[in-house]
Design a protein around this motif. Structure first.
Motif, PDB file in Angstrom:
ATOM      1  N   PHE A  41      21.862  53.992  38.807  1.00  6.39           N
ATOM      2  CA  PHE A  41      22.911  54.982  38.583  1.00  6.39           C
ATOM      3  C   PHE A  41      22.223  56.250  38.070  1.00  6.39           C
ATOM      4  O   PHE A  41      21.603  56.231  37.000  1.00  6.39           O
ATOM      5  CB  PHE A  41      23.925  54.485  37.550  1.00  6.39           C
ATOM      6  CG  PHE A  41      24.671  53.242  37.959  1.00  6.39           C
ATOM      7  CD1 PHE A  41      25.821  53.327  38.737  1.00  6.39           C
ATOM      8  CD2 PHE A  41      24.235  51.986  37.565  1.00  6.39           C
ATOM      9  CE1 PHE A  41      26.516  52.186  39.114  1.00  6.39           C
ATOM     10  CE2 PHE A  41      24.925  50.840  37.933  1.00  6.39           C
ATOM     11  CZ  PHE A  41      26.061  50.939  38.717  1.00  6.39           C
ATOM     12  N   ALA A  42      22.338  57.337  38.819  1.00  6.26           N
ATOM     13  CA  ALA A  42      21.588  58.537  38.452  1.00  6.26           C
ATOM     14  C   ALA A  42      22.343  59.801  38.839  1.00  6.26           C
ATOM     15  O   ALA A  42      23.156  59.806  39.769  1.00  6.26           O
ATOM     16  CB  ALA A  42      20.210  58.533  39.128  1.00  6.26           C
ATOM     17  N   GLN A  43      22.076  60.866  38.091  1.00  3.65           N
ATOM     18  CA  GLN A  43      22.564  62.210  38.400  1.00  3.65           C
ATOM     19  C   GLN A  43      24.082  62.276  38.519  1.00  3.65           C
ATOM     20  O   GLN A  43      24.644  62.470  39.598  1.00  3.65           O
ATOM     21  CB  GLN A  43      21.929  62.730  39.697  1.00  3.65           C
ATOM     22  CG  GLN A  43      20.439  62.940  39.597  1.00  3.65           C
ATOM     23  CD  GLN A  43      19.824  63.409  40.903  1.00  3.65           C
ATOM     24  OE1 GLN A  43      20.324  63.138  41.983  1.00  3.65           O
ATOM     25  NE2 GLN A  43      18.735  64.131  40.799  1.00  3.65           N
ATOM     26  N   SER A  44      24.763  62.116  37.389  1.00  6.07           N
ATOM     27  CA  SER A  44      26.212  62.245  37.418  1.00  6.07           C
ATOM     28  C   SER A  44      26.613  63.680  37.707  1.00  6.07           C
ATOM     29  O   SER A  44      25.842  64.620  37.501  1.00  6.07           O
ATOM     30  CB  SER A  44      26.814  61.787  36.090  1.00  6.07           C
ATOM     31  OG  SER A  44      26.438  62.661  35.048  1.00  6.07           O
ATOM     32  N   LEU A  45      27.838  63.866  38.146  1.00  7.97           N
ATOM     33  CA  LEU A  45      28.298  65.188  38.569  1.00  7.97           C
ATOM     34  C   LEU A  45      28.525  66.149  37.406  1.00  7.97           C
ATOM     35  O   LEU A  45      28.210  67.329  37.481  1.00  7.97           O
ATOM     36  CB  LEU A  45      29.603  65.047  39.362  1.00  7.97           C
ATOM     37  CG  LEU A  45      29.482  64.407  40.736  1.00  7.97           C
ATOM     38  CD1 LEU A  45      30.863  64.095  41.275  1.00  7.97           C
ATOM     39  CD2 LEU A  45      28.742  65.345  41.677  1.00  7.97           C
ATOM     40  N   THR A  46      29.102  65.655  36.341  1.00  8.95           N
ATOM     41  CA  THR A  46      29.621  66.543  35.307  1.00  8.95           C
ATOM     42  C   THR A  46      28.758  66.631  34.067  1.00  8.95           C
ATOM     43  O   THR A  46      28.881  67.570  33.298  1.00  8.95           O
ATOM     44  CB  THR A  46      31.018  66.078  34.876  1.00  8.95           C
ATOM     45  OG1 THR A  46      30.913  64.736  34.378  1.00  8.95           O
ATOM     46  CG2 THR A  46      31.976  66.087  36.057  1.00  8.95           C
ATOM     47  N   GLY A  47      27.898  65.656  33.855  1.00 10.00           N
ATOM     48  CA  GLY A  47      27.087  65.657  32.656  1.00 10.00           C
ATOM     49  C   GLY A  47      27.775  65.075  31.444  1.00 10.00           C
ATOM     50  O   GLY A  47      27.200  65.072  30.361  1.00 10.00           O
ATOM     51  N   PHE A  48      29.000  64.550  31.596  1.00  9.76           N
ATOM     52  CA  PHE A  48      29.651  63.934  30.445  1.00  9.76           C
ATOM     53  C   PHE A  48      30.195  62.542  30.761  1.00  9.76           C
ATOM     54  O   PHE A  48      30.870  61.929  29.955  1.00  9.76           O
ATOM     55  CB  PHE A  48      30.793  64.809  29.925  1.00  9.76           C
ATOM     56  CG  PHE A  48      31.906  65.038  30.896  1.00  9.76           C
ATOM     57  CD1 PHE A  48      32.892  64.084  31.093  1.00  9.76           C
ATOM     58  CD2 PHE A  48      31.981  66.212  31.629  1.00  9.76           C
ATOM     59  CE1 PHE A  48      33.932  64.285  31.988  1.00  9.76           C
ATOM     60  CE2 PHE A  48      33.012  66.431  32.529  1.00  9.76           C
ATOM     61  CZ  PHE A  48      33.997  65.465  32.712  1.00  9.76           C
ATOM     62  N   GLY A  49      29.927  62.015  31.921  1.00  8.09           N
ATOM     63  CA  GLY A  49      30.422  60.702  32.286  1.00  8.09           C
ATOM     64  C   GLY A  49      29.571  59.590  31.694  1.00  8.09           C
ATOM     65  O   GLY A  49      28.583  59.820  30.976  1.00  8.09           O
ATOM     66  N   ASP A  50      29.964  58.368  31.982  1.00 11.74           N
ATOM     67  CA  ASP A  50      29.233  57.189  31.529  1.00 11.74           C
ATOM     68  C   ASP A  50      28.658  56.452  32.730  1.00 11.74           C
ATOM     69  O   ASP A  50      29.207  56.508  33.832  1.00 11.74           O
ATOM     70  CB  ASP A  50      30.157  56.240  30.754  1.00 11.74           C
ATOM     71  CG  ASP A  50      30.787  56.908  29.541  1.00 11.74           C
ATOM     72  OD1 ASP A  50      30.101  57.734  28.911  1.00 11.74           O
ATOM     73  OD2 ASP A  50      31.951  56.599  29.235  1.00 11.74           O
TER      74      ASP A  50
END
Length: 300
Positions: free
Chosen positions: A81-90
């Motif tokens: 799991f890498a590089q989330s869209l928003t920077g605040f997810g889990d």
């Protein structure tokens, strides 16, 4: 997803359109999501989520069981799991689901929390297992779980904001020594191949540091540090033709540190015979002087 005894294996989830997850009414995109519907009675039980590669999301996994309390036993193993869209997810966000196991995953650059197991209404989020995972690049902690019946240990956590040492064997503040966090998929742009950037270097502290001596994270040190196969070569000149064959040797090969491959080292050949020598005797013609001729010496 809903139902029982499902296996979700070997998927590459990516490519979310950024314009659809921003603005006044943004879409919420998770790699995997389940919930128990208050109107239809849907639930999830005995689910295996394994060997998936997830990019461009809000939550890697979102699971809720607030209503019917029937969801349980979800295994999340050996995923990236890498590089989330928003920077605040889990990476993993589970509410009121018991017996959730998060084992041997790699979480990189997601933002908030790596794994959050919590109870909102029913105190059901018990007996969780969080082990042998790599967590890197979170604003908050690596993982958090509910109650005394859950277990967290043998994880590696690095470059995270708020990271108390949970398990006695957790490695906190130690770099996993990825091959290249800036190039997650490598040159071939494919997941789980030999040039992936989240592979572990051979001297990674995650190698052999997991429970029972296994490697921590989604990549095995013994597998992923195998040298790549050679695909391009330069050669010496061809040798002379002997018995219908000639050979050459490899001078250089690529990619760097590669082994094996299929270099072209021999080829058939034929010897062109030399022309036969001319054995015809020469013709010599001698002319005698005419009687009475004067023979003068050559000029000096």
């Amino acid at each position: 997803f809903f139902g029982e005894n499902h296996q979700i294996v070997g998927n590459y989830l990516h490519g979310t359109a950024l314009n659809e997850v921003s603005g006044e009414s943004p879409a919420h995109v998770d790699c995997f999501q389940t919930y128990d519907s208050s109107t239809t009675g849907e639930y999830a039980k005995n689910i295996s989520i394994k060997k998936n590669f997830c990019l461009d999301f809000h939550e890697g996994f979102m699971g809720e069981a607030h209503h019917y309390k029937r969801s349980s036993n979800i295994l999340i193993q050996e995923n990236v799991f890498a590089q989330s869209l928003t920077g605040f997810g889990d990476g993993i966000d589970v509410e009121d689901i018991p017996y959730v196991s998060v084992i041997g995953n790699t979480f990189y650059g997601i933002g908030n929390i790596g794994v959050l197991i919590s109870s909102k209404n029913n105190n059901l989020a018990t007996n969780a297992i969080i082990s042998n995972n790599i967590f890197m690049g979170f604003y908050d902690r690596s993982y958090s779980y509910f109650g005394l019946t859950s277990f967290g240990d043998y994880n590696l956590s690095y470059n995270n904001g708020n990271d108390p040492n949970r398990g006695p064997h957790d490695l906190i503040g130690i770099s996993p020594l990825f091959e290249s966090g800036n190039n997650i998929l490598g040159v071939d742009n494919l997941p789980f191949t030999s040039d992936d950037g989240l592979r572990l270097q051979s001297n990674s502290p995650a190698c052999g540091a997991g429970e029972n001596g296994i490697d921590i994270g989604a990549y095995s040190c013994s597998v992923n540090n195998t040298p790549p196969t050679c695909t391009s070569f330069t050669y010496s000149p061809w040798s002379a033709c002997v018995s219908g064959s000639q050979s050459r040797t490899v001078l250089t090969s690529s990619p760097t540190s590669c082994t094996g491959g299929t270099p072209l080292l021999t080829q058939p050949c034929s010897i062109i015979p030399s022309p036969s020598p001319d054995t015809t005797p020469p013709t010599v013609s001698l002319t005698s002087p005419i009687p009475g001729s004067t023979i003068l010496p050559s000029p000096i």
